[in-house]
Design a protein around this motif. Structure first.
Motif, mmCIF file in Angstrom:
data_model
loop_
_atom_site.group_PDB
_atom_site.id
_atom_site.type_symbol
_atom_site.label_atom_id
_atom_site.label_comp_id
_atom_site.label_asym_id
_atom_site.label_seq_id
_atom_site.Cartn_x
_atom_site.Cartn_y
_atom_site.Cartn_z
ATOM 1 N N UNK A 97 -5.858 -6.775 8.781
ATOM 2 C CA UNK A 97 -6.022 -5.566 7.737
ATOM 3 C C UNK A 97 -4.646 -5.014 7.167
ATOM 4 N N UNK A 98 -3.911 -5.598 6.766
ATOM 5 C CA UNK A 98 -2.700 -4.731 6.223
ATOM 6 C C UNK A 98 -2.816 -3.784 5.221
ATOM 7 N N UNK A 99 -2.209 -2.829 5.100
ATOM 8 C CA UNK A 99 -2.393 -1.825 3.836
ATOM 9 C C UNK A 99 -1.860 -2.303 2.436
ATOM 10 N N UNK A 100 -2.439 -1.694 1.596
ATOM 11 C CA UNK A 100 -2.286 -2.030 0.480
ATOM 12 C C UNK A 100 -0.879 -1.795 0.020
ATOM 13 N N UNK A 101 0.141 -1.970 0.608
ATOM 14 C CA UNK A 101 1.561 -1.418 0.401
ATOM 15 C C UNK A 101 2.269 -2.799 0.490
ATOM 16 N N UNK A 109 5.253 2.136 8.221
ATOM 17 C CA UNK A 109 4.133 2.819 8.306
ATOM 18 C C UNK A 109 4.230 3.816 9.448
ATOM 19 N N UNK A 146 3.771 -6.912 -2.218
ATOM 20 C CA UNK A 146 2.494 -6.484 -1.938
ATOM 21 C C UNK A 146 2.060 -7.112 -0.686
ATOM 22 N N UNK A 148 -0.829 -7.660 0.413
ATOM 23 C CA UNK A 148 -1.956 -8.465 0.145
ATOM 24 C C UNK A 148 -1.740 -9.652 -0.551
ATOM 25 N N UNK B 164 -9.008 0.379 6.863
ATOM 26 C CA UNK B 164 -7.860 1.106 6.575
ATOM 27 C C UNK B 164 -7.363 2.128 7.529
ATOM 28 N N UNK B 182 -3.210 7.310 3.794
ATOM 29 C CA UNK B 182 -4.045 6.038 3.562
ATOM 30 C C UNK B 182 -5.284 6.333 2.754
ATOM 31 N N UNK B 282 -2.479 0.066 -7.040
ATOM 32 C CA UNK B 282 -2.899 0.175 -5.572
ATOM 33 C C UNK B 282 -4.029 -0.972 -5.541
ATOM 34 N N UNK B 283 -3.547 -2.134 -5.558
ATOM 35 C CA UNK B 283 -4.863 -3.313 -5.465
ATOM 36 C C UNK B 283 -4.848 -3.617 -4.121
ATOM 37 N N UNK B 284 -5.799 -3.999 -3.739
ATOM 38 C CA UNK B 284 -6.357 -4.594 -2.293
ATOM 39 C C UNK B 284 -7.252 -5.629 -2.290
#
Ligand SMILES: Nc1ncnc2c1ncn2[C@@H]1O[C@H](COP(=O)(O)OP(=O)(O)OP(=O)(O)O)[C@@H](O)[C@H]1O
Ligand SMILES: [Mg+2]
Lengths: 253, 284
Positions: A97-101, A109, A146, A148, B164, B182, B282-284
């Motif tokens: 579950x990485x952050x969308x960063x 973080x 990213x 992701x 998240x 977040x 901000x894509x996930x």
């Protein structure tokens, strides 16, 4: 608390509302050891794991009885801040579950927001954490990309690196390889064995070979009770309870 | 077999028909407004104040008035709405009280806008003594769109994956920072879309501003938040009903309607563009 143990649970019961998910759990987790928690689905392994860093606080109806002692304190005591506990007891989840960063910002973080690391050290911290998680060579040129965009196995190692960047004492891992292919799994297993030199690791797994390969101690759970807790070798060669034997030989669960 | 097929095509025809009807009435309306209005919309119309008892000249004061009122409403409602929604979804214990508050918010969304106008008149204009001015009107419009913004923000917050939050909390980051760093960034596109649609509504309302902010006529451009202003929706109302030369002003009415509709559609379009830009980032 005994000298070589880092966390102890004393007669812990855990409830989701009226449902009792854990019954009378007393366990000592030893420093710099890998402890595996095994048992059939729904027996309460994740519940126990999340209890150890107060992640169950997020569930509105949840309730704990008994004590969980860490650093000579009951972490469910009235004056304990769960945020401080989670800084020292990190967690890796089943699904990456990485952050969308970016990769870099994923690692920094936690340290940034909890004020653990000075700004200047961040680059070193990123490299160190990624090296520890055996991901550095794969991502050192794409730190700004990213997270992701990484593969599942890489994402999971990134999550491990992210947890390590907080320099925790204990690392809780809930089926960290169940979503991964055999090669990524092997990498993470190797990594875990390497990590135990510096950290205490408690890992939930459904994979018997994995438990046998990497852990020093194994606890077998059934219906919310701790059935047997022993040296891994003993559990897998000569379990003293029939239920344990049935489970590890695949006769149920 | 055949009967089932018949039923299916009947149903399909009905769906197509209603969709077509909807598009037709919307398109018809827009075309009608455009055809009647576009000749009136000249550069002078957009940049001059009304003249000769409002039978000539332009609508600049009304355009500016509507812009100020809408911006003011946003400045009031957006922070308040977002904070309320964060409290309701992230902090409050989900029990009876929160349910009652939610029902209250939903009821507020259903209250006729003239009631907001009267409230604004009673509270801001008279009781607090602001008088009829931009401030009173913006506050009234802000309250009007508050339920929309709270609703949109709550939906957007709920759509942020729980994983998240867990990932951040498990790193020993406090709940507040988790929300700030977040949850909110992930929810931003949803918050913006929902809110800006509400803002479009604020720009078009007449009843809430006619008692609280809108002037029948003023050539002067607004200089402070305590000035009375003209506003597009109210100006349309005035031209169409209250003037002495209703027939002469017909083209001006349509022109004003066209400007207002263009403004609202512009705001909606802006919402869509912002959302897609933020989403891409901000894509996930
Ligand atoms: N949030 C929750 N609310 C209510 N009951 C829950 C909740 N989470 C888990 N449970 C129940 O608690 C019991 C233990 O769940 P837990 O997730 O700890 O099992 P587990 O051993 O980790 O299973 P698995 O191997 O499938 O992950 C199960 O019966 C489950 O249904
Ligand atoms: Mg589990």
């Amino acid at each position: 608390m005994e000298k070589d143990s880092i966390i102890e649970t004393n007669r812990v019961h855990f409830y989701y509302g009226k449902f009792r998910a854990l019954t009378d759990i007393s366990m000592r987790f030893q420093k710099h050891r890998i402890t595996a928690l095994i048992g059939p689905s729904g027996c309460g392994k994740s519940t126990l794991l999340r209890l150890l860093n107060r992640m169950n606080d997020l569930i509105p109806e949840a309730r704990v009885e008994g004590e969980v002692v860490f650093e000579d304190r009951d972490i469910y005591g009235p004056d304990v801040d769960p945020v401080e506990i989670r800084k020292k007891i990190g967690m890796v989840f089943q699904k990456p579950n990485p952050f969308p960063k970016s990769i870099f910002n994923n690692i920094t973080f936690g340290p940034k927001l909890s004020g653990v690391a000075a700004k200047a050290d961040l680059r070193n911290l990123v490299e160190e954490s990624l090296r520890q998680a055996v991901l550095w060579d794969e991502v050192k040129d794409i730190l700004d990309r990213s997270a992701m965009a990484l593969s599942g196995g890489q994402q999971q190692r990134l999550c491990i690196a992210r947890a390590l960047a907080m320099k925790p004492d204990v690392l809780l891992m809930d089926e960290p390889t169940s979503a991964l292919d055999p090669i990524s799994t092997a990498k993470i297993e190797e990594l875990v064995e390497e990590l135990k030199k510096k950290y205490t690791i408690i890992i939930v797994t459904h994979n018997m070979q994995q438990a046998a390969r990497i852990s020093d101690m194994t606890g077998f759970f059934y219906l919310g009770r701790l059935v047997e807790y022993e040296l891994t070798e003993k559990i897998f060669t000569n379990p003293s309870v029939k239920q344990t034997e049935d489970y590890i030989t695949g006769r149920f669960g | 077999m055949r009967r089932r097929y018949f039923k299916q095509s009947l149903f399909f025809a009905l769906v197509t028909l209603s969709a077509g009807l909807l598009l037709f009435s919307l398109g018809g309306l827009l075309v009608y407004i455009f055809l009647n209005g576009f000749r009136a919309v000249t550069w002078d119309f957009l940049t001059l104040p009304p003249m000769d008892s409002m039978t000539k000249g332009g609508i600049l004061p009304a355009i500016l008035g509507t812009l100020y009122l809408t911006l003011g409403a946003v400045a009031v409602a957006l922070p308040l709405g977002i904070v309320s929604a964060i409290y309701l979804t992230e902090y409050a214990r989900q029990g009876k009280i929160v349910r009652v508050i939610r029902i209250g918010v939903n009821c507020l969304a259903g209250v006729p806008s003239v009631v907001f106008g009267l409230f604004g008149l009673g509270f801001f204009v008279v009781f607090l003594g602001f008088g009829s001015c931009i401030l009173s009107g913006a506050l009234t419009l802000g309250i009007l769109i508050l339920p929309t913004i709270i609703g949109a923000t709550e939906e957007a917050l709920k759509a942020v994956p729980q994983t998240f939050r867990e990932a951040s909390l498990a790193l020993g980051v406090s709940k507040w920072l988790t929300i700030w760093k977040v949850v909110l960034p992930s929810a931003l596109p949803g918050i913006l879309t929902g809110s800006i649609l509400g803002i479009g509504r604020a720009a078009g309302e007449t009843a809430p501003i006619m008692f609280t902010a809108a002037a029948f006529y003023t050539a002067k451009l607004p200089g402070s938040i305590f000035d009375e202003v003209m506003a597009l929706p109210y100006h349309i109302y005035v031209l169409a009903t209250a003037g002495t030369f209703i027939d002469q002003t017909r083209p001006l009415q349509y022109g004003t309607v066209l400007v207002l509709v263009g403004l609202v559609l512009g705001i909606d379009l802006f919402a869509i563009v912002i959302r897609s830009v933020v989403r891409k980032k901000k894509r996930w």
